[in-house]
Design a protein around this motif. Structure first.
Motif, PDB file in Angstrom:
ATOM      1  N   ALA A   1      11.223  11.003  -6.782  1.00  0.00           N
ATOM      2  CA  ALA A   1      10.031  11.130  -7.759  1.00  0.00           C
ATOM      3  C   ALA A   1       9.337  12.267  -7.882  1.00  0.00           C
ATOM      4  CB  ALA A   1       9.256   9.947  -6.974  1.00  0.00           C
ATOM      5  N   PRO A   2       9.260  12.994  -6.647  1.00  0.00           N
ATOM      6  CA  PRO A   2       8.451  14.304  -6.888  1.00  0.00           C
ATOM      7  C   PRO A   2       9.178  15.397  -7.576  1.00  0.00           C
ATOM      8  CG  PRO A   2       8.477  13.387  -4.563  1.00  0.00           C
ATOM      9  CD  PRO A   2       9.528  12.771  -5.356  1.00  0.00           C
ATOM     10  N   SER A   3      10.542  15.255  -7.994  1.00  0.00           N
ATOM     11  CA  SER A   3      11.103  16.129  -8.541  1.00  0.00           C
ATOM     12  C   SER A   3      11.404  15.671 -10.063  1.00  0.00           C
ATOM     13  CB  SER A   3      12.613  16.402  -8.267  1.00  0.00           C
ATOM     14  OG  SER A   3      12.163  17.111  -6.991  1.00  0.00           O
TER      15      SER A   3
ATOM     16  N   SER B   1       4.707   2.183  -6.269  1.00  0.00           N
ATOM     17  CA  SER B   1       4.569   3.199  -5.125  1.00  0.00           C
ATOM     18  C   SER B   1       3.198   3.553  -5.160  1.00  0.00           C
ATOM     19  CB  SER B   1       5.295   4.066  -5.231  1.00  0.00           C
ATOM     20  OG  SER B   1       6.830   4.100  -5.066  1.00  0.00           O
ATOM     21  N   ALA B   2       2.526   3.736  -6.298  1.00  0.00           N
ATOM     22  CA  ALA B   2       1.111   4.100  -6.602  1.00  0.00           C
ATOM     23  C   ALA B   2       0.200   3.199  -6.223  1.00  0.00           C
ATOM     24  CB  ALA B   2       1.096   4.717  -8.035  1.00  0.00           C
ATOM     25  N   SER B   3       0.599   1.795  -6.720  1.00  0.00           N
ATOM     26  CA  SER B   3      -0.311   0.748  -6.359  1.00  0.00           C
ATOM     27  C   SER B   3      -0.442   0.543  -4.899  1.00  0.00           C
ATOM     28  CB  SER B   3       0.117  -0.568  -7.100  1.00  0.00           C
ATOM     29  OG  SER B   3       1.355  -0.982  -6.704  1.00  0.00           O
ATOM     30  N   VAL B   4       0.579   0.495  -4.251  1.00  0.00           N
ATOM     31  CA  VAL B   4       0.590   0.442  -2.712  1.00  0.00           C
ATOM     32  C   VAL B   4      -0.196   1.697  -2.063  1.00  0.00           C
ATOM     33  CG1 VAL B   4       1.790   0.146  -0.512  1.00  0.00           C
ATOM     34  CG2 VAL B   4       2.376  -0.979  -2.497  1.00  0.00           C
ATOM     35  N   ALA B   5      -0.094   2.757  -2.561  1.00  0.00           N
ATOM     36  CA  ALA B   5      -0.834   3.911  -1.950  1.00  0.00           C
ATOM     37  C   ALA B   5      -2.213   3.778  -2.085  1.00  0.00           C
ATOM     38  CB  ALA B   5      -0.360   5.232  -2.681  1.00  0.00           C
ATOM     39  N   ARG B   6      -2.621   3.112  -3.181  1.00  0.00           N
ATOM     40  CA  ARG B   6      -4.309   2.642  -3.320  1.00  0.00           C
ATOM     41  C   ARG B   6      -4.585   1.513  -2.824  1.00  0.00           C
ATOM     42  NH1 ARG B   6      -2.740   4.477  -8.734  1.00  0.00           N
ATOM     43  NH2 ARG B   6      -2.397   2.254  -9.378  1.00  0.00           N
TER      44      ARG B   6
ATOM     45  N   PHE C   1       0.755  10.089  -6.882  1.00  0.00           N
ATOM     46  CA  PHE C   1       0.916   9.797  -5.369  1.00  0.00           C
ATOM     47  C   PHE C   1       1.909  10.806  -4.934  1.00  0.00           C
ATOM     48  CE2 PHE C   1       4.462   7.423  -7.077  1.00  0.00           C
ATOM     49  CZ  PHE C   1       5.466   7.608  -6.271  1.00  0.00           C
ATOM     50  N   ASP C   2       1.738  11.332  -3.750  1.00  0.00           N
ATOM     51  CA  ASP C   2       2.755  11.915  -2.795  1.00  0.00           C
ATOM     52  C   ASP C   2       3.401  11.009  -1.328  1.00  0.00           C
ATOM     53  OD1 ASP C   2       3.853  13.913  -1.146  1.00  0.00           O
ATOM     54  OD2 ASP C   2       2.333  15.501  -1.471  1.00  0.00           O
ATOM     55  N   PRO C   3       4.699  10.943  -1.818  1.00  0.00           N
ATOM     56  CA  PRO C   3       5.452  10.071  -1.037  1.00  0.00           C
ATOM     57  C   PRO C   3       5.234  10.812   0.425  1.00  0.00           C
ATOM     58  CG  PRO C   3       6.698  10.606  -3.178  1.00  0.00           C
ATOM     59  CD  PRO C   3       5.489  11.456  -2.892  1.00  0.00           C
TER      60      PRO C   3
ATOM     61  N   GLN D   1      14.328  11.215   7.260  1.00  0.00           N
ATOM     62  CA  GLN D   1      15.081  10.875   6.022  1.00  0.00           C
ATOM     63  C   GLN D   1      14.261  11.124   4.978  1.00  0.00           C
ATOM     64  OE1 GLN D   1      18.259  10.255   5.998  1.00  0.00           O
ATOM     65  NE2 GLN D   1      18.535   9.260   4.280  1.00  0.00           N
ATOM     66  N   LEU D   2      13.145  10.856   4.623  1.00  0.00           N
ATOM     67  CA  LEU D   2      12.572  11.071   3.494  1.00  0.00           C
ATOM     68  C   LEU D   2      12.352  12.668   3.172  1.00  0.00           C
ATOM     69  CD1 LEU D   2      11.173  10.216   0.867  1.00  0.00           C
ATOM     70  CD2 LEU D   2       8.936  10.014   2.278  1.00  0.00           C
ATOM     71  N   SER D   3      11.993  13.297   4.218  1.00  0.00           N
ATOM     72  CA  SER D   3      11.759  14.752   4.034  1.00  0.00           C
ATOM     73  C   SER D   3      12.983  15.460   3.500  1.00  0.00           C
ATOM     74  CB  SER D   3      11.278  15.408   5.256  1.00  0.00           C
ATOM     75  OG  SER D   3       9.819  14.882   5.555  1.00  0.00           O
ATOM     76  N   SER D   4      14.282  15.397   4.237  1.00  0.00           N
ATOM     77  CA  SER D   4      15.672  15.839   3.880  1.00  0.00           C
ATOM     78  C   SER D   4      15.849  15.486   2.639  1.00  0.00           C
ATOM     79  CB  SER D   4      16.391  15.497   5.040  1.00  0.00           C
ATOM     80  OG  SER D   4      16.751  14.163   5.147  1.00  0.00           O
ATOM     81  N   GLU D   5      15.743  14.197   2.273  1.00  0.00           N
ATOM     82  CA  GLU D   5      16.014  13.714   0.877  1.00  0.00           C
ATOM     83  C   GLU D   5      15.443  14.296  -0.370  1.00  0.00           C
ATOM     84  OE1 GLU D   5      18.936  10.833   0.144  1.00  0.00           O
ATOM     85  OE2 GLU D   5      19.445  12.526   1.329  1.00  0.00           O
ATOM     86  N   VAL D   6      14.151  14.743   0.006  1.00  0.00           N
ATOM     87  CA  VAL D   6      13.207  15.191  -1.133  1.00  0.00           C
ATOM     88  C   VAL D   6      13.995  16.535  -1.350  1.00  0.00           C
ATOM     89  CG1 VAL D   6      11.016  16.238  -1.483  1.00  0.00           C
ATOM     90  CG2 VAL D   6      11.235  13.856  -0.569  1.00  0.00           C
TER      91      VAL D   6
END
Length: 351
Positions: free
Chosen positions: A125-127, A102-107, A134-136, A331-336
């Protein structure tokens, strides 16, 4: 459009020959400069208007080859490549629960040639990780959701419990004596196992492995007792009798396993886990490129061959309204939020 070239300069009566030559030279120089500018403008327009893609696209999978997300990614890459008119190359970059990839694709370059297919782990990942590079929610463009993969709760062939109800009693009675394997921190199998323990009200001994394949091999060999993993990986082993199936984690029974009860039927009324997958591009990728990629994604998810291939292992292609940037963002926001609360409660973190 007005002619950018200047009008010829009329010579005044009695002008000298030298003056006339200078005037004509200035006029020709102006014409040449205007022509060069026009050619440059056309070249620039052509470069911006050039169709995407003009070379292969790389689809990064954040887990090892042969795992559930890899299998889904390779099926998706084949269908998207046909729509894009270019090869979509699958590249596995395993490590740290998907955060390395994920970090590699973000960059990566913001040109649409590097994409990320990630599952529910993007929201955990954030938790799970105290230090995340990176920030999803901020470092990606969302292309759309792809597919939902059910989970199955399976045990070693000789586990004493025979039914889901017996398994629940067995877990409560044996407690930490039960070894629950998973594919590593942040893997879907770990998250499902966490939910299972919470739903039953027990604490088992978790045994992490480096990937789904070794975790499943240990279960088949009887080195561990129980595992919760995606149907893409387990259906064949269930049908062959190599593992014992106790239930599926969806609201409805699965087509390839019609006799398998849901865990809700077994008495765990609020238990439901579906491993959703989304497709991402680096933040600030140009809008026209994103539109092309989203069109290719939607076309791929209509491919009868892809749908059949996924249906055979219980995977469901998401509805068209979810195959959108908005569908994935929501979906991502609610699942975080959902998984953050569970992970904080469990006290499971990685540095």
């Amino acid at each position: 459009m007005r002619n950018p070239l200047p009008r010829p300069i009329a010579l005044a009566a009695g002008a000298t020959t030298t003056a006339a030559v200078l005037q004509r030279a200035a006029f020709l120089r102006h014409c040449v400069l205007a022509l060069v500018a026009a050619v440059a403008a056309v070249g620039s327009f052509g470069a911006h208007a050039q169709a995407f893609p003009t070379k292969p696209v790389t689809l990064v999978i954040p887990f090892a080859a042969g795992g559930p997300t890899d299998l889904l990614g390779r099926a998706l890459a084949q269908s998207m490549g046909a729509s894009l008119g270019q090869t979509v190359i699958v590249e596995n970059r395993a490590g740290a629960g998907g955060t390395v990839a994920s970090a590699s694709v973000a960059r990566a370059a913001k040109d649409g040639y590097t994409l990320l297919l990630h599952h529910i782990g993007m929201s955990t990942a954030p938790s799970l990780y105290r230090k995340l590079s990176f920030d999803p929610l901020k470092d990606f463009e969302y292309l759309g959701q792809v597919a939902d993969v059910p989970m199955t709760v399976i045990g070693r062939p000789d586990l004493p419990a025979k039914t889901p109800q017996e398994l629940i009693s067995y877990l409560k009675r044996e407690g930490k004596a039960v070894n629950l394997s998973h594919a590593g921190l942040g893997a879907a199998s770990q998250l499902c196992g966490m939910l299972l323990q919470q739903a039953v009200g027990v604490e088992s001994t978790t045994v992490p492995f480096q990937g789904t394949a070794p975790a499943l091999t240990a279960l088949i060999g009887g080195q561990v007792d129980l595992m919760c993993d995606q149907s893409m990986q387990t259906v064949q082993h269930i049908k062959s009798g190599k593992v014992k199936l106790y239930g599926v984690t969806t609201r409805e029974r699965l087509k390839p396993l019609p006799d398998a009860p849901t865990l809700r039927e077994a008495g765990l009324k609020d238990f439901e886990v579906v491993v959703w997958h989304g497709l991402y591009a680096p933040k600030a990728t140009p809008a026209p490129v994103l539109a092309t990629l989203n069109t290719a994604l939607k076309a791929a998810l209509k491919d009868p061959a892809l749908i059949k291939r996924l249906d055979d292992v219980g995977v469901v292609v998401v509805k068209p309204e979810l195959q959108t940037p908005e569908g994935l963002s929501t979906q991502l926001s609610s699942e975080v939020d959902r998984w953050g609360a569970l992970i904080r409660q469990a006290g499971t973190y990685a540095d």
